[in-house]
Design a protein around this motif. Sequence first.
Motif, mmCIF file in Angstrom:
data_model
loop_
_atom_site.group_PDB
_atom_site.id
_atom_site.type_symbol
_atom_site.label_atom_id
_atom_site.label_comp_id
_atom_site.label_asym_id
_atom_site.label_seq_id
_atom_site.Cartn_x
_atom_site.Cartn_y
_atom_site.Cartn_z
ATOM 1 N N ARG A 393 0.868 -1.185 0.000
ATOM 2 C CA ARG A 393 0.000 0.000 0.000
ATOM 3 C C ARG A 393 0.904 1.234 0.000
ATOM 4 N NH1 ARG A 393 -2.287 -0.975 4.424
ATOM 5 N NH2 ARG A 393 -4.268 -1.853 3.721
ATOM 6 N N ASN A 394 0.670 2.153 -0.950
ATOM 7 C CA ASN A 394 1.517 3.345 -1.011
ATOM 8 C C ASN A 394 1.132 4.337 0.099
ATOM 9 O OD1 ASN A 394 -0.918 3.820 -2.469
ATOM 10 N ND2 ASN A 394 -0.004 5.611 -3.458
ATOM 11 N N GLN A 395 2.139 4.714 0.882
ATOM 12 C CA GLN A 395 1.911 5.648 1.974
ATOM 13 C C GLN A 395 2.036 7.107 1.522
ATOM 14 O OE1 GLN A 395 0.949 4.282 5.096
ATOM 15 N NE2 GLN A 395 0.831 2.603 3.614
ATOM 16 N N LYS A 396 2.427 7.280 0.267
ATOM 17 C CA LYS A 396 2.582 8.625 -0.279
ATOM 18 C C LYS A 396 1.967 8.685 -1.671
ATOM 19 C CE LYS A 396 6.023 12.188 -1.404
ATOM 20 N NZ LYS A 396 7.469 12.521 -1.488
ATOM 21 N N GLU A 397 1.330 9.788 -1.974
ATOM 22 C CA GLU A 397 0.755 10.019 -3.307
ATOM 23 C C GLU A 397 1.810 10.714 -4.169
ATOM 24 O OE1 GLU A 397 -3.575 10.806 -3.534
ATOM 25 O OE2 GLU A 397 -2.925 12.714 -4.401
ATOM 26 N N VAL A 398 2.200 10.074 -5.245
ATOM 27 C CA VAL A 398 3.221 10.622 -6.131
ATOM 28 C C VAL A 398 2.550 11.407 -7.250
ATOM 29 C CG1 VAL A 398 5.162 10.084 -7.647
ATOM 30 C CG2 VAL A 398 4.760 8.706 -5.608
ATOM 31 N N THR A 436 4.456 9.177 -14.857
ATOM 32 C CA THR A 436 3.101 9.176 -15.398
ATOM 33 C C THR A 436 2.592 7.734 -15.481
ATOM 34 O OG1 THR A 436 1.741 9.991 -17.244
ATOM 35 C CG2 THR A 436 3.902 9.099 -17.808
ATOM 36 N N ASP A 437 1.426 7.531 -16.047
ATOM 37 C CA ASP A 437 0.869 6.223 -16.385
ATOM 38 C C ASP A 437 0.505 5.370 -15.176
ATOM 39 O OD1 ASP A 437 -0.018 3.984 -17.711
ATOM 40 O OD2 ASP A 437 1.961 3.353 -18.414
ATOM 41 N N GLY A 438 -0.690 5.560 -14.670
ATOM 42 C CA GLY A 438 -1.203 4.688 -13.612
ATOM 43 C C GLY A 438 -0.789 5.076 -12.216
ATOM 44 N N LEU A 439 -0.459 6.341 -11.989
ATOM 45 C CA LEU A 439 -0.124 6.804 -10.642
ATOM 46 C C LEU A 439 -1.410 6.894 -9.824
ATOM 47 C CD1 LEU A 439 2.427 9.623 -11.548
ATOM 48 C CD2 LEU A 439 2.895 7.238 -10.972
ATOM 49 N N LEU A 440 -1.464 6.149 -8.732
ATOM 50 C CA LEU A 440 -2.712 6.023 -7.980
ATOM 51 C C LEU A 440 -2.695 6.821 -6.685
ATOM 52 C CD1 LEU A 440 -3.416 2.208 -8.475
ATOM 53 C CD2 LEU A 440 -4.266 4.145 -9.820
ATOM 54 N N LYS A 441 -3.889 7.021 -6.141
ATOM 55 C CA LYS A 441 -4.053 7.792 -4.915
ATOM 56 C C LYS A 441 -3.344 7.120 -3.729
ATOM 57 C CE LYS A 441 -8.524 9.912 -6.052
ATOM 58 N NZ LYS A 441 -8.038 11.305 -5.932
ATOM 59 N N LYS A 442 -3.091 7.913 -2.714
ATOM 60 C CA LYS A 442 -2.496 7.401 -1.481
ATOM 61 C C LYS A 442 -3.366 6.279 -0.912
ATOM 62 C CE LYS A 442 -0.965 9.011 3.090
ATOM 63 N NZ LYS A 442 -0.856 10.190 3.992
ATOM 64 N N HIS A 443 -2.709 5.240 -0.393
ATOM 65 C CA HIS A 443 -3.350 4.068 0.198
ATOM 66 C C HIS A 443 -4.009 3.171 -0.841
ATOM 67 C CE1 HIS A 443 -3.574 6.365 4.279
ATOM 68 N NE2 HIS A 443 -2.373 5.823 4.069
ATOM 69 N N SER A 444 -3.509 3.246 -2.085
ATOM 70 C CA SER A 444 -3.928 2.271 -3.095
ATOM 71 C C SER A 444 -3.134 0.982 -2.894
ATOM 72 C CB SER A 444 -3.696 2.832 -4.500
ATOM 73 O OG SER A 444 -4.556 3.912 -4.772
ATOM 74 N N HIS A 445 -3.547 -0.077 -3.580
ATOM 75 C CA HIS A 445 -2.966 -1.389 -3.338
ATOM 76 C C HIS A 445 -2.296 -1.938 -4.610
ATOM 77 C CE1 HIS A 445 -6.270 -0.737 -0.483
ATOM 78 N NE2 HIS A 445 -5.488 -1.376 0.383
ATOM 79 N N PHE A 446 -1.133 -2.538 -4.414
ATOM 80 C CA PHE A 446 -0.348 -3.059 -5.536
ATOM 81 C C PHE A 446 0.072 -4.498 -5.237
ATOM 82 C CE2 PHE A 446 0.220 1.499 -5.279
ATOM 83 C CZ PHE A 446 0.072 1.923 -6.588
ATOM 84 N N SER A 447 -0.258 -5.402 -6.152
ATOM 85 C CA SER A 447 0.158 -6.790 -5.996
ATOM 86 C C SER A 447 1.655 -6.913 -6.270
ATOM 87 C CB SER A 447 -0.632 -7.682 -6.961
ATOM 88 O OG SER A 447 -0.399 -7.283 -8.306
ATOM 89 N N PRO A 448 2.286 -8.017 -5.887
ATOM 90 C CA PRO A 448 3.714 -8.192 -6.167
ATOM 91 C C PRO A 448 3.995 -8.039 -7.664
ATOM 92 C CG PRO A 448 2.927 -9.905 -4.687
ATOM 93 C CD PRO A 448 1.718 -9.164 -5.159
ATOM 94 N N ASN A 449 5.003 -7.248 -7.995
ATOM 95 C CA ASN A 449 5.426 -6.998 -9.380
ATOM 96 C C ASN A 449 4.446 -6.166 -10.190
ATOM 97 O OD1 ASN A 449 7.906 -8.674 -9.291
ATOM 98 N ND2 ASN A 449 6.446 -10.357 -9.045
ATOM 99 N N ARG A 450 3.412 -5.621 -9.539
ATOM 100 C CA ARG A 450 2.480 -4.751 -10.258
ATOM 101 C C ARG A 450 3.189 -3.474 -10.674
ATOM 102 N NH1 ARG A 450 -1.120 -5.861 -12.997
ATOM 103 N NH2 ARG A 450 -2.380 -6.928 -11.428
ATOM 104 N N HIS A 501 -13.443 -4.716 -3.389
ATOM 105 C CA HIS A 501 -13.365 -3.455 -4.133
ATOM 106 C C HIS A 501 -11.976 -2.826 -4.025
ATOM 107 C CE1 HIS A 501 -17.481 -2.988 -5.502
ATOM 108 N NE2 HIS A 501 -17.915 -3.320 -4.311
ATOM 109 N N PHE A 502 -11.194 -3.230 -3.006
ATOM 110 C CA PHE A 502 -9.885 -2.627 -2.800
ATOM 111 C C PHE A 502 -8.786 -3.412 -3.529
ATOM 112 C CE2 PHE A 502 -12.240 -0.669 0.626
ATOM 113 C CZ PHE A 502 -11.753 0.629 0.607
ATOM 114 N N LEU A 503 -8.788 -4.738 -3.391
ATOM 115 C CA LEU A 503 -7.787 -5.545 -4.085
ATOM 116 C C LEU A 503 -8.456 -6.104 -5.340
ATOM 117 C CD1 LEU A 503 -6.077 -7.401 -1.102
ATOM 118 C CD2 LEU A 503 -5.568 -5.189 -2.094
ATOM 119 N N ALA A 504 -8.343 -5.348 -6.413
ATOM 120 C CA ALA A 504 -9.093 -5.660 -7.625
ATOM 121 C C ALA A 504 -8.519 -6.868 -8.364
ATOM 122 C CB ALA A 504 -9.093 -4.458 -8.560
ATOM 123 N N LYS A 505 -9.340 -7.430 -9.244
ATOM 124 C CA LYS A 505 -8.890 -8.566 -10.050
ATOM 125 C C LYS A 505 -7.844 -8.141 -11.055
ATOM 126 C CE LYS A 505 -13.193 -11.243 -9.850
ATOM 127 N NZ LYS A 505 -14.226 -11.946 -10.648
ATOM 128 N N GLY A 506 -6.944 -9.078 -11.392
ATOM 129 C CA GLY A 506 -5.991 -8.843 -12.462
ATOM 130 C C GLY A 506 -4.773 -8.077 -12.032
#
Length: 506
Positions: A393-398, A436-450, A501-506
């Motif tokens: 989970r990103n603790q900072k919004e880039v 650029t390209d897919g920078l998400l809001k703070k506290h978004s979720h990223f799977s391994p290697n996403r 809704h938080f840990l989306a498919k794919g």
Amino acid sequence: MKKITDLRDLKTFFKENVETPILGVGVYAFDRLGLEDVLEDYKILALRYSLETELIEKDLEVLSLEKGMGTKHIRQPRNSTTVINHPRTKQYLSKLNRPPLLLPYKASTKMEKICKENGWTLAASPTRFGKKLFENKATFRKILQGLGIDPPPGEIISALRLDFETLRIKYGLPFVIQHPKRGGGKGTFFINSKDDWARAMALLHSREKEGETIKEDLSQTKLIASKYISGSSPSITGCVTRHGTLSTSLQYQIIDAPLLYNPKKGSGLFCGHDWSSSHFSEEVSRQAYDIVEKVGTYFAAQGYKGIFGIDFVLEENSQKLYVTECNPRLLGSFPTIAMIQTLNGETPILAFHVLEHLGADYDIDPKEINELMRRPKFGSQMFLHNLTERWGRNQKEVKPGIYELEKGADGNNTMKFIRPGYAMKHLETENEFLLTDGLLKKHSHFSPNRRLGRILTKGGVLSENKRTLSPWAQDIAAASHSSFQLKPIKFAKITKIINPHFLAKG
């Protein structure tokens, strides 16, 4: 019939002769940029509402299905099929003055069915050309041999007959094992030892689905075993048109960069491109152009039209190009290469892909267009991934925009934000880089290697050997990854069940 000779002609042709609405379709709006400076009324349909989308929609119309959802996601697979099949998309397209042309990354059978039912034109190669034909490494290897084109020396072999000692004696160490239908990292393995062999066998007998590993039966699968060719990894973009095969200049790929993609994922991991460093001899370029012409002619005879890509390995000593694979679809070089081509005064090859799928009545001299599109280019792109091996989970919004490196108080590199931006045209100097390209809001979720985002530069990022990142690029990659401040998510599997809704498919 209107003849197109340059970028001005191309823009005029679309303005005066194309009435069909043209919409790019992607997971992120950025993914389908590239035609906004060629078409006056280009629109984009996107799934995610990433931070740079807010900048993009100031310049062109974007329908983002997850706009207003914060860090939540639609409970559907993370792909363009979800976008096209969504009720809001169908309602939006029904209000257009005529049936549109939709431009996705690649087609799916469901996408083809939806477009046919609604009378929409799908600007993507049919799925019959994909995993079972041109995208299948074993099948494409046979096609190459029939065309007199050399893949790396090797063989197609049953998974049940694989034997480390036999292949070691035959090809030496290292050698390469490839799954015919999986991309780099998931299906390409460089075998230097028995430990590498054991790890490759374990990974080959499993695959990832929605962030989880499941077993796969390989008893009926033919794999590729081949000699390891030491060298850089160029690629080329081709486009089959009714007038002949168009192609860009050769470009260096960035492969297996550990600061961009965790090496534990596998071998042959695609991490970006470097156009600024892509200077090849006339002989090497001639090899590439001969190969793309032969493949394009063959594809045309099978009814294929539009974009395709060919990956090579350039043998260090002999300077011979070996073909490693083909991608019959849009490529990871998009939309950046289209941006660079437009800034470079070229006719973007993506535009001819669209014209072919439109069935537009246009004329070109392929030799003249190829000469234009093979100009020396500038710029690089690097794809940054979650390196932590865990859900994070990103603790900072880039912020999306232009940055420069600067030394922090502790002596480490930090990122200094200069100004907003989202595309190659927003870079001004070679000291800057763009996130650029897919920078998400703070506290978004990223799977391994996403993927976390894409880094663009005006200058080169490869070192002199054209295989590793330069010190400057390494510093950018490290600082960019640190800026997300990823924190591991505990009990990710349980969280997926409780809060899908938080840990989306794919």
